[in-house]
Design a protein around this motif. Structure first.
Motif, mmCIF file in Angstrom:
data_model
loop_
_atom_site.group_PDB
_atom_site.id
_atom_site.type_symbol
_atom_site.label_atom_id
_atom_site.label_comp_id
_atom_site.label_asym_id
_atom_site.label_seq_id
_atom_site.Cartn_x
_atom_site.Cartn_y
_atom_site.Cartn_z
ATOM 1 N N GLN A 77 -6.425 3.734 5.727
ATOM 2 C CA GLN A 77 -7.334 2.809 6.416
ATOM 3 C C GLN A 77 -6.888 1.360 6.237
ATOM 4 O O GLN A 77 -6.917 0.563 7.193
ATOM 5 C CB GLN A 77 -8.754 3.000 5.885
ATOM 6 C CG GLN A 77 -9.408 4.313 6.308
ATOM 7 C CD GLN A 77 -10.786 4.484 5.714
ATOM 8 O OE1 GLN A 77 -11.234 3.646 4.921
ATOM 9 N NE2 GLN A 77 -11.457 5.583 6.060
ATOM 10 N N ARG A 78 -6.462 1.023 4.999
ATOM 11 C CA ARG A 78 -6.010 -0.343 4.772
ATOM 12 C C ARG A 78 -4.707 -0.627 5.532
ATOM 13 O O ARG A 78 -4.536 -1.701 6.099
ATOM 14 C CB ARG A 78 -5.824 -0.589 3.274
ATOM 15 C CG ARG A 78 -7.133 -0.661 2.496
ATOM 16 C CD ARG A 78 -6.922 -1.206 1.102
ATOM 17 N NE ARG A 78 -6.171 -0.289 0.264
ATOM 18 C CZ ARG A 78 -6.745 0.641 -0.523
ATOM 19 N NH1 ARG A 78 -8.063 0.785 -0.564
ATOM 20 N NH2 ARG A 78 -5.999 1.428 -1.275
ATOM 21 N N ASP A 89 -4.149 -3.380 8.538
ATOM 22 C CA ASP A 89 -3.068 -4.374 8.598
ATOM 23 C C ASP A 89 -2.214 -4.189 9.844
ATOM 24 O O ASP A 89 -1.766 -5.169 10.462
ATOM 25 C CB ASP A 89 -2.190 -4.265 7.345
ATOM 26 C CG ASP A 89 -2.889 -4.797 6.099
ATOM 27 O OD1 ASP A 89 -3.790 -5.636 6.264
ATOM 28 O OD2 ASP A 89 -2.533 -4.378 4.983
ATOM 29 N N GLU A 138 0.829 -1.211 0.000
ATOM 30 C CA GLU A 138 0.000 0.000 0.000
ATOM 31 C C GLU A 138 0.862 1.259 0.000
ATOM 32 O O GLU A 138 0.594 2.223 -0.739
ATOM 33 C CB GLU A 138 -0.924 -0.013 1.219
ATOM 34 C CG GLU A 138 -2.005 -1.099 1.192
ATOM 35 C CD GLU A 138 -3.071 -0.827 0.142
ATOM 36 O OE1 GLU A 138 -3.128 0.304 -0.389
ATOM 37 O OE2 GLU A 138 -3.841 -1.760 -0.161
ATOM 38 N N GLN A 184 -8.122 6.066 1.970
ATOM 39 C CA GLN A 184 -8.365 4.638 1.820
ATOM 40 C C GLN A 184 -7.088 3.820 2.068
ATOM 41 O O GLN A 184 -7.130 2.762 2.721
ATOM 42 C CB GLN A 184 -8.901 4.359 0.418
ATOM 43 C CG GLN A 184 -10.291 4.927 0.167
ATOM 44 C CD GLN A 184 -10.762 4.670 -1.243
ATOM 45 O OE1 GLN A 184 -10.055 4.072 -2.051
ATOM 46 N NE2 GLN A 184 -11.969 5.157 -1.561
#
Length: 455
Positions: free
Chosen positions: A273-274, A278, A254, A270
């Protein structure tokens, strides 16, 4: 000093003591027997001569001639006869009076009737002889040349045999000690070849009946445990590497994607957030591993104290609800209990709270209504805590592996996790000398039961 040498010395010392006791006993017994027999023969010879002198009326000069010409030197004794007034009547060889009878000696013969003693190397006897109305005192002395030579020969034979026997015992003891410890040498040689990469090797167990075989069997059992521990450690490390690698790879991917080109604010949000998801997943995995390590500590280094079980359960339910507000945990006491006293157990507050929270969270996670019912029941020697849900249940094939670290059953795809929670709970319950049971019906729900001893 090696055991073989110690066994040889001990074996030799024991046999030496036995042989020495036997040899001394035989020698002393024979020496005592020789003395008794020779004294009797001296007395018999003296009786014969005094009868010839007094009853046979043989003159002293003739008796001396017989004495001087006697061919058997075994009985060449010196005899003297005195009357009751201590007057010398007869003497074999007055010129060489060996005994030299004194008045005190003759008085002792009168009192006791018989005396025996040794003077230098000769045996001396004295006794009373009754002839008619008169009592005579007889003394006799002789040297047992033949008997003493036999005794000396026996002594030399015993000494020589004793020395040879000890040498034989040393050699035999060395041989038998080597034979007895040969299996031990095989065990030592085999153990020296076992390394961390060859834990599958085992030492020979011999006949399986003696002490060395018991040692080998015990050592092989220890190797079994070590091999399983190494395999579990390798499995644990590979699982940790896999579980930590997945969220780390996601985070790196990411961030690398976000770095390649400029994006809109919504895209960055986004990605954050990902990445945050994790990272939280990685944080939960780290917490689980730390708790698993704590549950594997030596029980003697873990602080234990009396705890109210209902308070620990209440704290665990609040912890689960704070973590996921959708979860609902209800607690109830056994309605059949006839006491209002709190249930006290001895344990570690932190570890018990982690164990209870894991089961509550697991029940809520796999239940459609995210509900877990906790029931507390007091028993004779402990308490039982039931965790009931009406979720998807557990497949029968998964039940034997339910408490294996990192194991995830066929229902794992329905919820996120790492397979640490239940194995951690099992270790904590075992650490508190308790036990955990599971009953599950696929599609109908699952009930976990934890039994803990009372304080």
């Amino acid at each position: 000093m090696k055991i073989r040498n110690r066994l040889t010395i001990l074996f030799t010392a024991i046999i030496t003591a036995i042989l020495l006791f036997f040899a001394v006993t035989v020698y002393l017994a024979y020496a005592d027997f020789r003395d008794d027999q020779y004294v009797k023969r001296i007395e018999q010879q003296a009786y014969t001569k005094v009868r010839l002198l007094l009853q046979g009326q043989i003159s002293p000069s003739v008796l001396k001639v017989i004495y001087e010409n006697q061919p058997n030197t075994l009985f060449q004794e010196e005899m003297a006869v005195y009357d009751d007034q201590f007057k010398l009547i007869y003497h074999d060889d007055i010129s060489e009076d060996f005994v030299k009878e004194t008045s005190a000696m003759l008085q002792q013969i009168c009192r006791t009737g018989n005396v025996q003693f040794k003077q230098e190397d000769r045996q001396v006897v004295g006794f009373l002889y009754q002839h008619g109305e008169r009592t005579y005192l007889v003394t006799a002395a002789a040297y047992d040349e033949y008997g003493l030579s036999k005794l000396a020969n026996l002594r030399n034979t015993i000494i020589l045999t004793f020395i040879i026997s000890i040498l034989v015992v040393v050699v035999a003891g060395r041989f038998f000690a080597s034979q007895a410890l040969a299996p031990m040498a095989d065990v030592v040689r085999q153990v020296g070849q076992i390394t961390a990469t060859s834990l599958h090797n085992r030492v020979p167990e011999g006949n399986g009946r003696d002490e060395i075989a018991e040692l080998a069997i015990t050592f092989n059992q220890m190797l079994d445990r070590l091999e399983k521990s190494f395999e579990a450690q390798q499995h644990f490390v590979s699982n940790v590497a896999h579980e930590t690698g997945t969220p780390l790879a996601g985070i790196i991917a990411e961030l690398d994607l976000a770095q390649r080109r400029t994006r809109q604010t919504e895209d960055y949000q986004q990605i954050i957030q990902r990445v945050l998801a994790d990272a939280r997943r990685l944080g939960r995995l780290t917490d689980g591993l730390l708790n698993l390590a704590k549950a594997s500590y030596d029980p003697s280094v873990i602080t234990m104290k009396p705890l109210r079980i209902d308070e620990i359960l209440l704290d665990a339910s609040h912890q689960v609800i704070r973590k996921d507000s959708a979860c609902r945990v209800d607690m109830a006491f056994d309605p059949l209990a006839d006491t209002d006293e709190p249930i006290i157990v001895r344990g570690n507050e932190y570890l018990l709270r982690v164990a209870f929270a894991n089961i509550m969270e697991n029940s809520c996670k796999f239940s459609a209504d995210h509900h877990c019912l906790v029931t507390i029941r007091q028993e004779d020697q402990g308490c039982a805590i039931y965790f009931r849900d009406e979720g998807v249940g557990i497949q029968p094939d998964d039940l034997p592996h339910l408490f294996t670290p990192f194991y995830r059953g066929s229902q794992a795809r329905q919820a996120e996790g790492h397979g640490i929670g239940l194995s951690l709970t099992y270790r904590i319950v075992t650490l508190h000398h308790g036990r955990i049971n599971v009953q599950s019906v696929p599609g109908a729900g699952t009930t976990f039961c934890i039994h803990l001893p009372l304080e």
